[in-house]
Enzyme design. Sequence first.
Site, PDB file in Angstrom:
ATOM      1  N   LYS A 214       0.857  -1.173   0.000  1.00 15.70           N
ATOM      2  CA  LYS A 214       0.000   0.000   0.000  1.00 15.70           C
ATOM      3  C   LYS A 214       0.896   1.227   0.000  1.00 15.70           C
ATOM      4  O   LYS A 214       1.722   1.409   0.898  1.00 15.70           O
ATOM      5  CB  LYS A 214      -0.875  -0.016   1.246  1.00 15.70           C
ATOM      6  CG  LYS A 214      -1.863   1.120   1.276  1.00 15.70           C
ATOM      7  CD  LYS A 214      -2.853   0.919   2.388  1.00 15.70           C
ATOM      8  CE  LYS A 214      -3.932   1.968   2.353  1.00 15.70           C
ATOM      9  NZ  LYS A 214      -4.819   1.833   3.520  1.00 15.70           N
ATOM     10  N   LYS A 268      -2.143  -1.517  -3.948  1.00 19.15           N
ATOM     11  CA  LYS A 268      -3.016  -0.353  -3.825  1.00 19.15           C
ATOM     12  C   LYS A 268      -2.201   0.918  -3.832  1.00 19.15           C
ATOM     13  O   LYS A 268      -1.204   0.964  -3.097  1.00 19.15           O
ATOM     14  CB  LYS A 268      -3.789  -0.493  -2.508  1.00 19.15           C
ATOM     15  CG  LYS A 268      -4.744   0.634  -2.205  1.00 19.15           C
ATOM     16  CD  LYS A 268      -5.402   0.355  -0.872  1.00 19.15           C
ATOM     17  CE  LYS A 268      -6.378   1.462  -0.540  1.00 19.15           C
ATOM     18  NZ  LYS A 268      -7.012   1.253   0.750  1.00 19.15           N
TER      19      LYS A 268
HETATM   20  C1  PBG Z   1      -6.768   3.265   5.319  1.00 16.36           C
HETATM   21  C2  PBG Z   1      -7.471   3.101   4.023  1.00 16.36           C
HETATM   22  C3  PBG Z   1      -7.245   3.886   2.885  1.00 16.36           C
HETATM   23  C4  PBG Z   1      -8.129   3.441   1.908  1.00 16.36           C
HETATM   24  C5  PBG Z   1      -8.841   2.376   2.441  1.00 16.36           C
HETATM   25  N1  PBG Z   1      -8.431   2.175   3.763  1.00 16.36           N
HETATM   26  C6  PBG Z   1      -6.225   4.928   2.649  1.00 16.36           C
HETATM   27  C7  PBG Z   1      -6.167   6.112   3.515  1.00 16.36           C
HETATM   28  O1  PBG Z   1      -7.182   6.708   3.893  1.00 16.36           O
HETATM   29  O2  PBG Z   1      -5.046   6.492   3.807  1.00 16.36           O
HETATM   30  C8  PBG Z   1      -8.241   4.050   0.541  1.00 16.36           C
HETATM   31  C9  PBG Z   1      -9.324   3.558  -0.322  1.00 16.36           C
HETATM   32  C10 PBG Z   1      -9.632   4.429  -1.487  1.00 16.36           C
HETATM   33  O3  PBG Z   1      -9.009   5.483  -1.707  1.00 16.36           O
HETATM   34  O4  PBG Z   1     -10.551   4.057  -2.235  1.00 16.36           O
HETATM   35  N2  PBG Z   1      -6.751   2.160   6.147  1.00 16.36           N
END
Ligand code: PBG
Length: 344
Positions: A214, A268
């Site tokens: 991520k 991601k």
């Molecule tokens: C954090 C989380 C994020 C997303 C899902 N869970 C990133 C964040 O806010 O830093 C992003 C999902 C998206 O952008 O569609 N646990």
Amino acid sequence: MNKVFKVAENALSRSVDDITQGRRLRRMRRSEWSRNLVQENQLNAKDLIWPIFIIDGQSQREEISAMPGVGRFSADLAVLEAKRAMTLGIPAVALFANVDVSLRDATGSQILDPDNLINRATRSIKDNVPDIGVITDVALDPFTDHGHDGILREGIIVNDETVDVIARAAELQARAGADIIAPSDMMDGRIGAIRDSLDSGGFQDVAIMSYATKFASAFYGPYREAIGTDKTLKGDKKTYYLDPANTDEALRETEQDIAEGADMVMVKPGMPYLDIVRRVKETFQMPTFAYQVSGEYSMIEAAAANGWIDGERVMMESLLAFKRAGCDGILTYFAPRAAELLNR
Ligand code: PBG
């Protein structure tokens, strides 16, 4: 015959057949049926995972201004959405909570409430739509008042204490009925700790989809509005998410998560990181997923709304690109719309 034409006629010193040795790659592209025959990758509704935002209450649906067409649903309506997903052939939904701000605190303690929003929604969906897979995000950010995925002490996201909380939260999510636990926090050691916690709780069959790679990405912007961390997040997540410049490190992260017990791995964001998908798939041959994140969704929607692109075609092309890169499946806010088109 005019002069310009003459020049063009003489431009080829060899015939095309001499140049290509008779290999004309356009032959198979001549008609729809032959293009279909040689098509290498196909997108199917079975490849899609639908992320759904959950809010408290009854019969509640809220709009998310940065994500037109995506809503937040109270659990009863999320059940209907899960039914719709099931009918469309979408195998699984992934739940994300927008927790009331009054319930957020410095350590995200609500995540350990067996009756928190995410656990209640999971229970409702599994009670009413038992055959759809439910994936739960086990991260602290929906529950912390600072919007970070970990416990924050004196400006530092403390790793081990966070892992301990996440591992316990994962067991509660499994108890609520989650089929797959998906930790999105990037703490070191979380996969192994979650596996231990699930196993000792009797949940050997609950799987782990690790957000193995991520990245610290600006593409998450609209999501933060969706779960209400846009105003609360202090600083950035660079001490725990990956540097967008790194690909060897992405492989080391993935290798570590597999060693600790991940059943599936995820990359991601999605489209800007297809090179990572390809390397991960080729290196580990694991079930590999990508998350087409909120910013990717919103960019396509915004351009389509302006008439700059054909939204439907770009949506399908973007999803197919994930398959081509090596994904077994895609988390996407387009899931129901894409599935509808695919089923037509
Ligand atoms: C954090 C989380 C994020 C997303 C899902 N869970 C990133 C964040 O806010 O830093 C992003 C999902 C998206 O952008 O569609 N646990």
